[in-house]
Design an enzyme around this catalytic site. Structure first.
Site, short mmCIF file in Angstrom:
data_model
loop_
_atom_site.label_atom_id
_atom_site.label_comp_id
_atom_site.label_asym_id
_atom_site.label_seq_id
_atom_site.Cartn_x
_atom_site.Cartn_y
_atom_site.Cartn_z
N ALA A 21 0.87 -1.18 0.00
CA ALA A 21 0.00 0.00 0.00
C ALA A 21 0.90 1.23 0.00
O ALA A 21 2.06 1.15 0.40
CB ALA A 21 -0.85 -0.02 1.26
N GLU A 75 3.93 -6.00 7.16
CA GLU A 75 3.13 -4.96 7.84
C GLU A 75 3.48 -4.81 9.32
O GLU A 75 3.43 -3.70 9.85
CB GLU A 75 1.63 -5.26 7.68
CG GLU A 75 1.06 -4.94 6.30
CD GLU A 75 1.20 -6.08 5.29
OE1 GLU A 75 1.99 -7.02 5.55
OE2 GLU A 75 0.55 -6.03 4.24
N GLY A 126 0.54 -5.10 0.66
CA GLY A 126 -0.57 -5.05 -0.29
C GLY A 126 -0.19 -5.61 -1.65
O GLY A 126 -1.05 -6.14 -2.37
N GLU A 143 -0.67 -9.17 -1.38
CA GLU A 143 -2.12 -9.42 -1.24
C GLU A 143 -2.81 -9.34 -2.61
O GLU A 143 -3.72 -10.11 -2.90
CB GLU A 143 -2.74 -8.43 -0.23
CG GLU A 143 -2.25 -8.73 1.19
CD GLU A 143 -2.69 -7.69 2.20
OE1 GLU A 143 -2.32 -6.50 2.02
OE2 GLU A 143 -3.38 -8.04 3.17
C1 3H9 Z 1 0.57 -2.42 3.39
O1 3H9 Z 1 0.82 -2.85 2.30
C2 3H9 Z 1 -0.77 -2.52 4.05
C3 3H9 Z 1 -1.67 -3.50 3.36
O2 3H9 Z 1 -1.57 -4.77 3.94
C4 3H9 Z 1 -3.12 -3.12 3.53
C5 3H9 Z 1 -3.57 -1.81 3.03
C6 3H9 Z 1 -5.05 -1.59 3.14
N1 3H9 Z 1 4.71 3.43 0.07
O3 3H9 Z 1 13.38 1.54 0.61
P1 3H9 Z 1 13.83 2.31 -0.58
C7 3H9 Z 1 9.53 4.72 -1.12
S1 3H9 Z 1 1.74 -1.60 4.29
C8 3H9 Z 1 5.22 4.62 -0.26
O4 3H9 Z 1 14.86 3.35 -0.38
P2 3H9 Z 1 15.01 -0.06 -1.71
C9 3H9 Z 1 10.61 5.07 -0.11
O5 3H9 Z 1 10.13 5.96 0.86
C10 3H9 Z 1 3.16 -1.57 3.23
N2 3H9 Z 1 6.52 4.82 -0.54
O6 3H9 Z 1 14.30 1.35 -1.78
C11 3H9 Z 1 11.67 5.66 -1.02
O7 3H9 Z 1 11.25 6.98 -1.33
P3 3H9 Z 1 12.32 8.14 -1.52
C12 3H9 Z 1 3.87 -2.86 3.24
C13 3H9 Z 1 7.33 3.77 -0.46
O8 3H9 Z 1 15.25 -0.44 -3.10
C14 3H9 Z 1 11.56 4.83 -2.29
O9 3H9 Z 1 10.25 4.25 -2.25
N3 3H9 Z 1 5.08 -2.74 2.47
C15 3H9 Z 1 6.87 2.50 -0.11
O10 3H9 Z 1 16.13 -0.03 -0.73
C16 3H9 Z 1 12.58 3.72 -2.41
O11 3H9 Z 1 12.52 2.94 -1.22
C17 3H9 Z 1 6.27 -2.43 3.00
O12 3H9 Z 1 6.41 -2.27 4.18
C18 3H9 Z 1 5.49 2.34 0.15
N4 3H9 Z 1 4.96 1.16 0.49
O13 3H9 Z 1 13.92 -1.03 -1.07
C19 3H9 Z 1 7.43 -2.34 2.05
N5 3H9 Z 1 7.91 1.63 -0.10
O14 3H9 Z 1 13.15 7.75 -2.68
C20 3H9 Z 1 8.19 -1.07 2.26
C21 3H9 Z 1 9.00 2.34 -0.45
O15 3H9 Z 1 11.48 9.37 -1.70
N6 3H9 Z 1 9.25 -0.88 1.33
N7 3H9 Z 1 8.66 3.63 -0.67
O16 3H9 Z 1 13.09 8.17 -0.21
C22 3H9 Z 1 10.42 -1.55 1.37
O17 3H9 Z 1 10.63 -2.45 2.17
C23 3H9 Z 1 11.51 -1.12 0.43
O18 3H9 Z 1 11.18 0.18 -0.02
C24 3H9 Z 1 11.73 -2.02 -0.80
C25 3H9 Z 1 12.75 -1.34 -1.76
C26 3H9 Z 1 12.31 -3.36 -0.32
C27 3H9 Z 1 10.48 -2.24 -1.55
#
Ligand code: 3H9
Length: 654
Positions: free
Chosen positions: A63, A125, A102, A105
Site C-alpha cells: 500500500a 506490515e 498489499g 495481497e
Molecule cells: C501495506 O501494504 C498494508 C496493506 O496490507 C493493507 C492496506 C489496506 N509506500 O526503501 P527504498 C519509497 S503496508 C510509499 O529506499 P530499496 C521510499 O520511501 C506496506 N513509498 O528502496 C523511497 O522513497 P524516496 C507494506 C514507499 O530499493 C523509495 O520508495 N510494504 C513504499 O532499498 C525507495 O525505497 C512495506 O512495508 C510504500 N509502500 O527497497 C514495504 N515503499 O526515494 C516497504 C518504499 O522518496 N518498502 N517507498 O526516499 C520496502 O521495504 C523497500 O522500499 C523495498 C525497496 C524493499 C520495496
C-alpha cells in the site's frame, strides 16, 4: 497525474502493466486502474487470460504508506483484491523484485503467481505496526501451510522465490524473461478449469490452538511491548475458527485499530526517517568514485566483521595484521562469518568459494598500495591509530580514501596526522559489523565532498544504514549513551537501584537495561575508559564512584560471573542485594538523602536527558536532524523502534 495502469493485448492474453515509480506502491490511481482493467478484460470476449506485471525495479511493494495519514479514497485495497478474485478471466501475477504487503495481497487475489528468481515475497506490515489489511491473513494460510503463513505474517520477514515455490506460494519460477515465461505459463492454464478462489478454500494445515498460543507467548516476549506481532498472532488464531468473510472483517477491524495507534505512527516515521537521513543536499553534485578494492587494518572482531561485509558486497579485500599469528586468526574469523552465511543458506557453496577467493591477507602495508578505500579497525587508542594512519598515508595511492572505525576518538586530530586530511573520514560500525545495519559516517572538518559522498555510497553498497555525524566525543549515539549513563548513575545516588533502573527501561521497551549492558561489555572496559578521561575531566563535575567500586571488587560483569548483577549461568542477571547495599552506602557517604523513584519517574527522567543531549547535538551541528538521532538510537542502541526514538518522543509528548 498520468494513468499508472496500461493494458496491452498479445493475442488472447492481456498484459496489465503497473508503472508507479519508485516501488509501484498501490496508490489510489493504481487501485482504480486495476479495477478498470478487471472490467475491461472481463468485457473483452477475445481475452482468455490476464498477466499482471510491473515496470521498474520491483512488483508492488505494498500500500502507499504516504496515504496512511489521510482519509482513504475508494476503491479500497481489500475491495480491489476481492474484485480480482472474482474476475471472469484468470489473472497471473508476474512478480519481480519484491511483492510486499498489499503487493503480495494483490498477487494472492490473482489466480496464479509466477516469480522471477531472486524475488522476495512477504507481508512486512508488522514492521510498520500493522497487520496485513487486504486479506493477507485470510488468503495466505489458505494457500500455504498455516505454520508458514504464521511465521511470515508475525515476523514480517519476506521469503525468497525458491522458498515460495516450495511452500506453494507461487506456482512457477522464471529464470530468464519474466514476461515471456508468464505468457507461456498463461497458455498452459487457459483451458484448465478455474482454480477455486483462495477465500473459498479451507485453511491449509491449521495449527492446534495450543501450538499457536505457545508461539504467541514466545512472540509477546520477543516483541517487548510492540503490539502488531501480538495482534497478528491473535488474528491468525481467531481466523482459523472463522469462515473467510468473518476472517476478512476481523482482519480489517484489527488493521484499522493498529493503523490509528501511536505505535504505527512511530514506525512509519522511522521508515521514512531511515530513508531521509542519507540524503545530503550539500553533496548532491559530488563525484562518487568507484570502489572495488578495500584494505582492512586489523582482523579482530570489528575488522573481521567489516571485511566480511565488504566481501559479501562483492568487493576485493586485503586484510593487514601486524604479525603472522594475528593475520591467521583474522582470516579465520572472516572465513567463519562467511561459513555461517553459507550454513544459513544466505550464500551457496559457489558464492562462498568466490568470496573467499576475493580475500587476501598480508603483514606488509605495501600490499594495499593499490586499495581504493582503507578501513582501519585497530585498538581504540589515538596514538595507535595515528601510527596506522601515518603508515597508510605513506603507501596508498593519492586518491585512496582512509577511514577509521572509531567509536568516539577525535577524527579531526587523526586526519591532521596525515598529509591529506581531505581524504580522511570516520566510519563507526556497530558490532557485529556484518550484521548490524547502522554506520555513523563521521564528517571531519577538511574532508572533501567527493570523499564524503563516496563513503556514503560505500556504506550503501555494504547494505548499511549510513547516518552522517560531526566530530565530537562519541558522535551521535555514544554521546547520548554517555548522557544517559551519567543520569542513571546520578539516579543511583539519588534514590534508585540498578535493577529498578534497568526494569524501568526494559518495560519502556529497551532491549537491555543500562547496567546489564555494562556487565555485558565488561566493567573493566568502562573503568579503563574513565581512567583515560581522568586528566581532562572537570574536577567540579559530579562523579559517581559506584561502577569503579564494583570493578575494584573484581566484579567484571558477565565474564567472571558478577558485576552489577550475579550471573550463575553466565547470562541471566540475578539481582544482588550486596550491590544495593553498596549503592545506598555511597549515597550516605556523599550525604545525599535518597528519595525513591517510580518506574515512570525513572523512564521520564532518562528520556528527557536523551532528548536534551539530542538537542545539544543539533545545536552543535553534530547531527543534521532529529531523524538522524532517532535512526541512530533505534538501530544501534536498542531504543524501541515502535517508540520512534528520543527526539520523536520528546516532540510527541511536548
Ligand atoms: C501495506 O501494504 C498494508 C496493506 O496490507 C493493507 C492496506 C489496506 N509506500 O526503501 P527504498 C519509497 S503496508 C510509499 O529506499 P530499496 C521510499 O520511501 C506496506 N513509498 O528502496 C523511497 O522513497 P524516496 C507494506 C514507499 O530499493 C523509495 O520508495 N510494504 C513504499 O532499498 C525507495 O525505497 C512495506 O512495508 C510504500 N509502500 O527497497 C514495504 N515503499 O526515494 C516497504 C518504499 O522518496 N518498502 N517507498 O526516499 C520496502 O521495504 C523497500 O522500499 C523495498 C525497496 C524493499 C520495496
Amino acid at each position: 497525474m498520468s494513468n499508472p495502469v496500461h493494458i496491452d493485448i498479445d493475442g488472447t492474453i492481456a498484459i496489465v502493466r503497473i508503472d508507479n515509480p519508485p516501488v509501484n506502491a498501490l496508490s489510489q490511481s493504481v487501485r482504480a486502474g486495476i479495477v478498470s482493467a478487471i472490467q475491461e478484460t472481463d468485457a473483452d470476449a477475445n481475452i482468455r487470460a490476464v498477466i499482471l506485471i510491473c515496470n521498474g525495479s520491483t512488483f508492488m511493494a505494498g500500500a502507499d504508506i504516504k496515504e496512511f495519514g489521510k482519509p482513504a479514497v475508494p476503491p479500497l485495497l481489500p475491495d480491489v483484491v476481492t474484485a480480482l478474485e472474482a474476475a471472469q478471466k484468470p489473472w497471473v501475477a508476474a512478480i519481480h523484485g519484491n511483492a510486499l504487503g498489499g503487493g503480495l495481497e494483490v498477487a494472492l487475489g490473482c489466480h496464479y503467481r509466477i516469480a522471477q528468481m531472486g524475488t522476495m515475497l512477504g507481508l512486512p506490515e508488522v514492521n510498520l505496526g500493522l497487520i496485513p489489511g487486504a486479506g493477507g491473513t485470510v488468503r495466505l494460510p489458505r494457500l500455504i501451510p498455516m505454520a508458514d503463513a504464521f511465521a511470515m505474517i508475525t515476523s514480517g520477514k519476506p521469503v525468497t522465490a525458491a522458498t515460495a515455490k516450495s511452500t506453494g506460494l507461487i506456482d512457477a519460477v522464471s529464470n530468464t524473461d519474466l514476461l515471456r515465461d508468464a505468457v507461456a505459463f498463461a497458455k498452459t492454464i487457459i483451458d484448465l478449469p478455474r482454480p477455486l478462489a483462495l477465500s473459498a478454500k479451507p485453511i491449509k494445515e491449521p495449527l492446534a490452538d495450543d501450538e499457536i498460543s505457545a508461539k504467541s507467548k514466545a512472540l509477546a516476549a520477543k516483541s517487548r511491548g510492540q503490539l502488531s506481532p501480538k495482534i497478528a498472532a491473535e488474528t491468525l488464531l481467531a481466523i482459523q475458527a472463522l469462515d473467510a468473510q468473518s476472517g476478512l472483517s476481523l482482519e480489517r477491524e484489527n488493521f484499522l485499530k493498529l493503523k490509528a495507534d501511536e505505535q504505527s505512527d512511530a514506525l512509519r516515521y522511522i521508515f521514512f526517517a531511515e530513508r531521509s537521513v542519507s540524503k545530503i543536499p550539500s553533496i548532491k553534485n559530488a563525484i562518487t568514485k568507484p570502489i572495488s578494492t578495500i584494505g582492512i587494518i586489523g582482523g579482530g572482531t570489528m575488522g573481521a566483521g567489516i571485511a566480511a561485509s565488504c566481501l559479501l558486497a562483492n568487493l576485493n579485500v586485503t586484510l593487514i595484521e601486524r604479525d603472522t599469528a594475528s593475520l591467521e586468526k583474522g582470516v579465520e574469523r572472516i572465513v567463519a562469518i562467511l561459513h555461517v552465511s553459507m550454513k544459513r543458506g544466505l550464500i551457496d557453496q559457489a558464492r562462498y568459494d568466490a568470496l573467499t577467493g576475493n580475500l587476501s591477507s598480508s603483514t606488509d602495508y605495501m600490499d594495499i598500495a593499490d586499495a581504493d578505500f582503507v578501513i582501519e579497525a585497530v585498538f581504540e587508542d589515538m596514538n595507535v591509530k595515528k601510527d596506522v594512519f601515518a603508515k597508510l598515508d605513506a603507501v596508498v595511492k593519492p586518491e585512496a580514501i582512509l577511514a577509521s572505525n572509531t567509536s568516539y576518538l577525535d577524527m579531526n586530530a587523526l586526519a591532521a596526522a596525515t598529509a591529506h586530511p581531505e581524504r580522511v573520514i570516520g566510519l563507526h560500525f556497530f558490532s557485529p559489523a556484518h550484521i548490524m545495519k547502522l554506520v555513523e559516517v563521521i564528517h571531519t572538518d577538511h574532508v572533501s565532498d567527493d570523499v564524503f559522498a563516496t563513503s556514503m555510497a560505500l556504506a550503501k553498497k555494504l547494505r548499511k544504514l549510513a547516518v552522517p555525524a560531526g566530530v565530537c566525543d562519541g558522535f551521535i549515539g555514544n554521546r547520548i549513551m554517555s548522557a544517559y549513563r551519567r543520569a542513571a548513575e546520578y539516579m543511583l545516588e539519588d534514590g534508585a537501584l540498578p535493577h529498578q533502573i534497568d526494569a524501568a527501561m526494559k518495560s519502556y521497551g529497551f532491549a537491555m537495561g543500562l547496567f546489564e549492558m555494562q556487565d555485558l561489555a565488561g566493567l573493566d572496559i568502562g573503568y579503563a575508559m574513565r581512567r583515560r578521561k581522568d586528566a581532562t575531566r572537570d574536577p567540579n563535575e559530579r562523579y559517581v564512584d559506584i561502577a569503579d567500586k564494583i570493578y575494584r571488587m573484581d566484579r567484571l560483569g558477565r565474564k567472571n560471573g558478577a558485576g552489577f548483577y550475579i550471573y550463575e549461568d553466565g547470562k541471566t542477571p540475578i539481582h544482588d542485594p550486596d550491590i544495593d547495599a553498596l549503592v545506598i552506602a555511597e549515597s550516605k557517604r556523599k550525604k545525599i538523602a535518597r528519595t525513591s523513584m517510580t518506574e515512570v519517574e525513572i523512564m521520564d527522567g532518562l528520556l528527557a536527558v536523551m532528548a536534551d543531549e539530542g538537542a545539544a547535538l543539533l545545536s552543535e551541528n553534530i547531527a543534521a536532524s532529529p531523524e538522524a538521532i532517532d535512526v541512530v538510537m533505534v538501530n544501534g542502541y536498542g531504543f524501541p523502534k515502535w517508540r520512534g526514538g528520543p527526539m520523536y518522543q520528546s516532540k510527541s509528548s511536548a
